[in-house]
Structure formats: structure tokens, C-alpha cells
Design a protein around this motif. Structure first.
Motif, PDB file in Angstrom:
ATOM      1  N   ALA A  90      27.649 -68.839  47.979  1.00 50.21           N
ATOM      2  CA  ALA A  90      27.936 -68.460  46.847  1.00 50.21           C
ATOM      3  C   ALA A  90      29.297 -67.882  46.486  1.00 50.21           C
ATOM      4  CB  ALA A  90      26.737 -67.617  46.313  1.00 50.21           C
ATOM      5  N   SER A  91      29.801 -67.265  47.669  1.00 53.37           N
ATOM      6  CA  SER A  91      31.157 -66.491  47.188  1.00 53.37           C
ATOM      7  C   SER A  91      32.369 -67.164  48.073  1.00 53.37           C
ATOM      8  CB  SER A  91      30.815 -65.128  47.665  1.00 53.37           C
ATOM      9  OG  SER A  91      32.199 -64.447  47.643  1.00 53.37           O
ATOM     10  N   PRO A  92      33.550 -67.249  47.499  1.00 52.08           N
ATOM     11  CA  PRO A  92      34.503 -67.434  48.155  1.00 52.08           C
ATOM     12  C   PRO A  92      34.811 -66.735  49.431  1.00 52.08           C
ATOM     13  CG  PRO A  92      35.057 -67.728  45.884  1.00 52.08           C
ATOM     14  CD  PRO A  92      33.866 -67.039  46.233  1.00 52.08           C
ATOM     15  N   GLU A  93      34.486 -65.375  49.147  1.00 57.01           N
ATOM     16  CA  GLU A  93      34.753 -64.159  50.259  1.00 57.01           C
ATOM     17  C   GLU A  93      33.900 -64.569  51.509  1.00 57.01           C
ATOM     18  OE1 GLU A  93      37.293 -62.475  50.225  1.00 57.01           O
ATOM     19  OE2 GLU A  93      37.562 -63.047  48.021  1.00 57.01           O
ATOM     20  N   PHE A  97      36.016 -69.574  57.636  1.00 54.86           N
ATOM     21  CA  PHE A  97      36.870 -70.493  58.039  1.00 54.86           C
ATOM     22  C   PHE A  97      37.119 -70.589  59.556  1.00 54.86           C
ATOM     23  CE2 PHE A  97      38.534 -69.211  53.746  1.00 54.86           C
ATOM     24  CZ  PHE A  97      38.971 -70.267  53.329  1.00 54.86           C
ATOM     25  N   ASP A  98      36.908 -69.533  60.295  1.00 55.66           N
ATOM     26  CA  ASP A  98      36.910 -69.537  61.643  1.00 55.66           C
ATOM     27  C   ASP A  98      36.091 -70.550  62.198  1.00 55.66           C
ATOM     28  OD1 ASP A  98      39.162 -67.983  61.669  1.00 55.66           O
ATOM     29  OD2 ASP A  98      37.832 -65.946  61.828  1.00 55.66           O
ATOM     30  N   ASP A  99      34.904 -70.795  61.626  1.00 57.76           N
ATOM     31  CA  ASP A  99      33.784 -71.697  62.008  1.00 57.76           C
ATOM     32  C   ASP A  99      34.106 -73.096  62.336  1.00 57.76           C
ATOM     33  OD1 ASP A  99      32.496 -69.359  62.569  1.00 57.76           O
ATOM     34  OD2 ASP A  99      30.980 -69.812  60.866  1.00 57.76           O
ATOM     35  N   VAL A 101      36.541 -75.994  63.077  1.00 54.16           N
ATOM     36  CA  VAL A 101      37.422 -76.563  64.012  1.00 54.16           C
ATOM     37  C   VAL A 101      37.767 -78.010  63.833  1.00 54.16           C
ATOM     38  CG1 VAL A 101      36.741 -74.712  65.583  1.00 54.16           C
ATOM     39  CG2 VAL A 101      35.609 -76.981  65.753  1.00 54.16           C
ATOM     40  N   VAL A 102      37.300 -78.751  62.999  1.00 48.43           N
ATOM     41  CA  VAL A 102      37.596 -80.179  62.494  1.00 48.43           C
ATOM     42  C   VAL A 102      37.916 -80.202  61.203  1.00 48.43           C
ATOM     43  CG1 VAL A 102      35.944 -80.937  64.382  1.00 48.43           C
ATOM     44  CG2 VAL A 102      35.216 -80.803  62.180  1.00 48.43           C
ATOM     45  N   PRO A 103      38.656 -81.229  60.920  1.00 41.35           N
ATOM     46  CA  PRO A 103      39.075 -81.469  59.378  1.00 41.35           C
ATOM     47  C   PRO A 103      37.850 -81.482  58.516  1.00 41.35           C
ATOM     48  CG  PRO A 103      40.352 -82.923  60.864  1.00 41.35           C
ATOM     49  CD  PRO A 103      39.180 -82.338  61.824  1.00 41.35           C
ATOM     50  N   TYR A 104      37.998 -80.937  57.384  1.00 39.81           N
ATOM     51  CA  TYR A 104      36.748 -80.842  56.455  1.00 39.81           C
ATOM     52  C   TYR A 104      37.180 -80.902  55.185  1.00 39.81           C
ATOM     53  CZ  TYR A 104      38.063 -75.963  56.424  1.00 39.81           C
ATOM     54  OH  TYR A 104      38.756 -74.662  56.375  1.00 39.81           O
ATOM     55  N   VAL A 105      36.072 -81.101  54.170  1.00 36.90           N
ATOM     56  CA  VAL A 105      36.367 -81.041  52.807  1.00 36.90           C
ATOM     57  C   VAL A 105      35.636 -79.744  52.277  1.00 36.90           C
ATOM     58  CG1 VAL A 105      36.251 -82.174  50.579  1.00 36.90           C
ATOM     59  CG2 VAL A 105      36.535 -83.495  52.704  1.00 36.90           C
ATOM     60  N   LEU A 106      36.179 -78.946  51.210  1.00 39.19           N
ATOM     61  CA  LEU A 106      35.494 -77.953  50.579  1.00 39.19           C
ATOM     62  C   LEU A 106      35.570 -78.175  49.212  1.00 39.19           C
ATOM     63  CD1 LEU A 106      36.382 -74.200  51.327  1.00 39.19           C
ATOM     64  CD2 LEU A 106      36.148 -75.124  49.025  1.00 39.19           C
ATOM     65  N   LYS A 107      34.431 -78.112  48.696  1.00 36.16           N
ATOM     66  CA  LYS A 107      34.169 -78.498  47.185  1.00 36.16           C
ATOM     67  C   LYS A 107      33.081 -77.485  46.616  1.00 36.16           C
ATOM     68  CE  LYS A 107      32.881 -82.328  48.632  1.00 36.16           C
ATOM     69  NZ  LYS A 107      32.427 -83.924  48.632  1.00 36.16           N
ATOM     70  N   CYS A 108      32.839 -77.781  45.515  1.00 42.07           N
ATOM     71  CA  CYS A 108      31.911 -77.162  44.501  1.00 42.07           C
ATOM     72  C   CYS A 108      30.807 -78.122  44.163  1.00 42.07           C
ATOM     73  CB  CYS A 108      32.399 -76.448  43.379  1.00 42.07           C
ATOM     74  SG  CYS A 108      33.460 -75.098  43.760  1.00 42.07           S
ATOM     75  N   ASN A 109      29.613 -77.733  43.963  1.00 44.72           N
ATOM     76  CA  ASN A 109      28.517 -78.737  43.820  1.00 44.72           C
ATOM     77  C   ASN A 109      28.448 -78.886  42.237  1.00 44.72           C
ATOM     78  OD1 ASN A 109      27.722 -76.093  43.052  1.00 44.72           O
ATOM     79  ND2 ASN A 109      25.429 -76.525  43.209  1.00 44.72           N
ATOM     80  N   HIS A 110      29.099 -78.163  41.462  1.00 41.08           N
ATOM     81  CA  HIS A 110      28.622 -78.376  40.024  1.00 41.08           C
ATOM     82  C   HIS A 110      29.603 -79.141  39.067  1.00 41.08           C
ATOM     83  CE1 HIS A 110      31.613 -75.191  40.125  1.00 41.08           C
ATOM     84  NE2 HIS A 110      31.466 -74.991  38.793  1.00 41.08           N
ATOM     85  N   ASP A 125      45.780 -71.989  54.141  1.00 40.93           N
ATOM     86  CA  ASP A 125      46.312 -70.738  53.237  1.00 40.93           C
ATOM     87  C   ASP A 125      44.787 -70.084  52.598  1.00 40.93           C
ATOM     88  OD1 ASP A 125      46.913 -68.856  51.490  1.00 40.93           O
ATOM     89  OD2 ASP A 125      48.648 -69.707  50.887  1.00 40.93           O
ATOM     90  N   ARG A 126      44.117 -69.391  53.451  1.00 41.07           N
ATOM     91  CA  ARG A 126      42.822 -69.112  53.061  1.00 41.07           C
ATOM     92  C   ARG A 126      42.708 -68.197  51.529  1.00 41.07           C
ATOM     93  NH1 ARG A 126      40.178 -66.827  58.636  1.00 41.07           N
ATOM     94  NH2 ARG A 126      40.820 -68.658  60.161  1.00 41.07           N
ATOM     95  N   ALA A 127      43.792 -67.518  51.096  1.00 40.32           N
ATOM     96  CA  ALA A 127      43.794 -66.754  50.095  1.00 40.32           C
ATOM     97  C   ALA A 127      43.803 -67.488  48.971  1.00 40.32           C
ATOM     98  CB  ALA A 127      45.117 -65.455  50.079  1.00 40.32           C
ATOM     99  N   ALA A 128      44.712 -68.746  49.113  1.00 37.80           N
ATOM    100  CA  ALA A 128      45.158 -69.882  48.132  1.00 37.80           C
ATOM    101  C   ALA A 128      43.644 -70.221  47.865  1.00 37.80           C
ATOM    102  CB  ALA A 128      46.150 -70.496  48.523  1.00 37.80           C
TER     103      ALA A 128
END
Length: 303
Positions: A90-93, A97-99, A101-110, A125-128
Motif C-alpha cells: 500500500a505504501s511506496p515506503e 527494492f533489495d528483494d 534481483v531480476v528485471p521487473y515492472v512496478l505498477k499501480c492497480n487502479h 533511483d529509489r527516491a524518484a
């Protein structure tokens, strides 16, 4: 496999519907260069506007919620075709990220167009990324586009494995337009990379069409009919059974099929079809009996 519940959109507050109607009417006229027939629609693009305004099928929220959709697809065709889900939260925080180790897609469900492609997990760039995701979570895609299926979704973050061919190219995509249980048109998305692609629209017998939507028309040699093409069409019809229209998306990667998304509002109906005859052609395939009476009943219900 976790289960993701979706709320009934009819129980959720919306902004004034008459304002929605006026907004859609004006936006459609600006985008298409003509006023829409909203109560007795004939064109495919007009019927998409009718759906947004007057069709509050409670199943729509589960189809628009990318997490709840996984359960819907599992119930219809099993779990083997789902893209691996690596994490959700639920939260960006909370993004671990450390889990990854392979290329991935981060997305939102809505909503749509809420994807970050991470090719090199160690250099992200984790902060970005967290700042971008926070902006997405604060946005209600359903309200901004008047797409009620998206309105009631509880915003969540998802991380899925990134599918890629052995040579690093993105997978080929197939978007199957199903009307009244029958596939009528398939958009074949031919990718060069994550940003560059072209579309070839074919009929269920693999006959090419001149249809152009929002991406460049594929102008290369006609690809061979995929070995899995008949299976793609069959699965799409199974997924869309019981709906007057759905677009069912697939990814084909390294010889394996994956189900992607299900779209209720392709391009929100705001992208002109070229040639224009296809707008009528697809509209004729979409049954909306009693559209005027159903629209009036929906307006009465708004009160």
C-alpha cells in the motif's frame, strides 16, 4: 494465491453525473470532431461513452483492478497464465527494492499508464520511483477519465516479473476485441523496445486490416500466423463470456502465453479509428439493446 476483493461501484460516491455527461459530450466532440450519440449510440467509440456513463455493472471494478483481476482470470482459466506477482503493498515506503534481483515492472492497480520498467534493479533511483508512485496513488484515474470501473478501486502497488525474450526484446502482445462472446478483431503489438512499437490489426482468420489506432501502423512484411493464435482467441472468448464487450490482452514470451489486462474502455473511446468505417463496423458487433431506456433509467437512478 491471495484473493483481492473489489468493492461494488454502485455503493461508492461519484461526482455529479450530469457534469460527467457534459464533460464526455464535449471531450468526444473535441477529439472526434463531431458530437456523440450518447443515448442511442451506433459507433464503437460512442458505445464506450455509453458504457462509461450508464453501465455500472458491479463486475467492472474487479476487471479494472489489476490485483482483483488476477482472481477473476484464475477462476475462468486457472493461474498458469498469470505473470508472476513478486510483491504488492500500500505504501511506496514499503517497496522492498533489495528483494528484487531480476528485471521487473512496478505498477499501480487502479489506473493505466502507471508502469516503471526496472531493467537494472541495483541501479534504480529509489527516491524518484517512490515519489512517482506516490503521485500515482493520489490520482483517481476513474474520476479524471469518467471510467466508473476504476473509481472504487483501493490503490495498491504491484511488482511483477518483467517478461522478455532471450535476446532481451519485449514480448509480443495480442489484444483481442470480443463482442457478445465472439472475437472480432485482434491487435498485434510488435515491439522494438518498451517505448517503440507498432500495431497490426487482424481478423480471427489472420487477415490483415488497415485499421490504425493510437500507434503507428505496422508496415513490415506480414508476420506468420502464430502457432498459439487459435488458443489466444479461444481463451479470450472464455474470459469475456457473459459480457457484451471486453478487450482481453495477452503477452507471448519465449513460447509461453501470459494473460495481461482486460480493458473495458480501450483508449477511453477518445481516439478516432482510421478508417472511420471501422468505428461503425465494431459498433455493429456490440449489442446494446434498449440503450435509450437503460440510459434514462440510469439517469433516474443518479438522483
Amino acid at each position: 494465491m491471495p484473493r483481492f476483493a473489489a468493492p461494488d461501484p454502485r455503493s461508492l460516491p461519484r461526482r455529479t453525473r450530469l457534469r460527467d455527461l457534459a464533460y464526455i459530450w464535449l471531450r468526444y466532440w473535441i477529439r472526434h470532431g463531431r458530437p456523440p450519440r450518447l443515448f442511442v449510440p451506433r459507433r464503437f467509440s460512442e458505445k464506450l461513452q455509453w458504457r462509461k456513463l450508464f453501465d455500472l455493472d458491479p463486475r467492472h471494478t474487479a476487471l479494472c483492478d489489476k490485483l482483483a483481476l488476477r482472481d477473476f482470470l484464475a477462476d475462468r482459466v486457472g493461474t498458469d497464465m498469470s505473470v508472476p506477482l513478486l510483491w504488492h503493498g500500500a505504501s511506496p515506503e514499503e517497496i522492498p527494492f533489495d528483494d528484487f534481483v531480476v528485471p521487473y515492472v512496478l505498477k499501480c492497480n487502479h489506473g493505466n499508464a502507471m508502469n516503471v520498467f526496472i531493467d537494472e534493479p541495483r541501479a534504480v533511483d529509489r527516491a524518484a520511483v517512490r515519489a512517482k508512485v506516490a503521485r500515482w496513488l493520489a490520482r483517481n484515474h476513474g474520476r479524471s477519465h469518467v471510467e466508473p470501473g476504476h473509481i472504487g478501486i483501493v490503490p495498491r502497488i504491484m511488482v511483477e516479473a518483467m517478461l522478455r525474450e532471450a535476446d532481451g526484446r519485449p514480448p509480443r502482445e495480442y489484444k483481442v476485441f470480443v463482442f457478445a462472446g465472439k472475437a472480432a478483431l485482434i491487435a498485434v503489438r510488435i515491439n522494438v523496445d518498451h517505448l517503440v512499437h507498432s500495431n497490426l490489426h487482424v481478423l480471427p482468420d489472420w487477415t490483415p486490416t488497415p485499421l490504425r489506432l493510437d500507434t503507428p501502423l505496422y508496415e513490415g512484411p506480414m508476420p506468420e500466423r502464430p502457432a498459439a493464435f487459435d488458443r489466444i482467441v479461444s481463451i479470450a472468448e472464455t474470459v469475456a463470456a457473459g459480457f457484451d464487450h471486453l478487450r482481453v490482452d495477452f503477452l507471448e514470451c519465449q513460447g509461453r502465453l501470459h494473460l495481461g489486462e482486460v480493458s473495458l474502455y480501450p483508449q477511453s473511446g477518445m481516439v478516432p479509428l482510421s478508417p472511420d468505417s471501422f468505428d461503425f463496423r465494431l459498433g455493429e458487433l456490440w449489442p446494446l439493446p434498449g440503450s435509450r431506456c437503460r440510459a434514462i433509467a440510469a439517469i433516474v437512478g443518479w438522483r
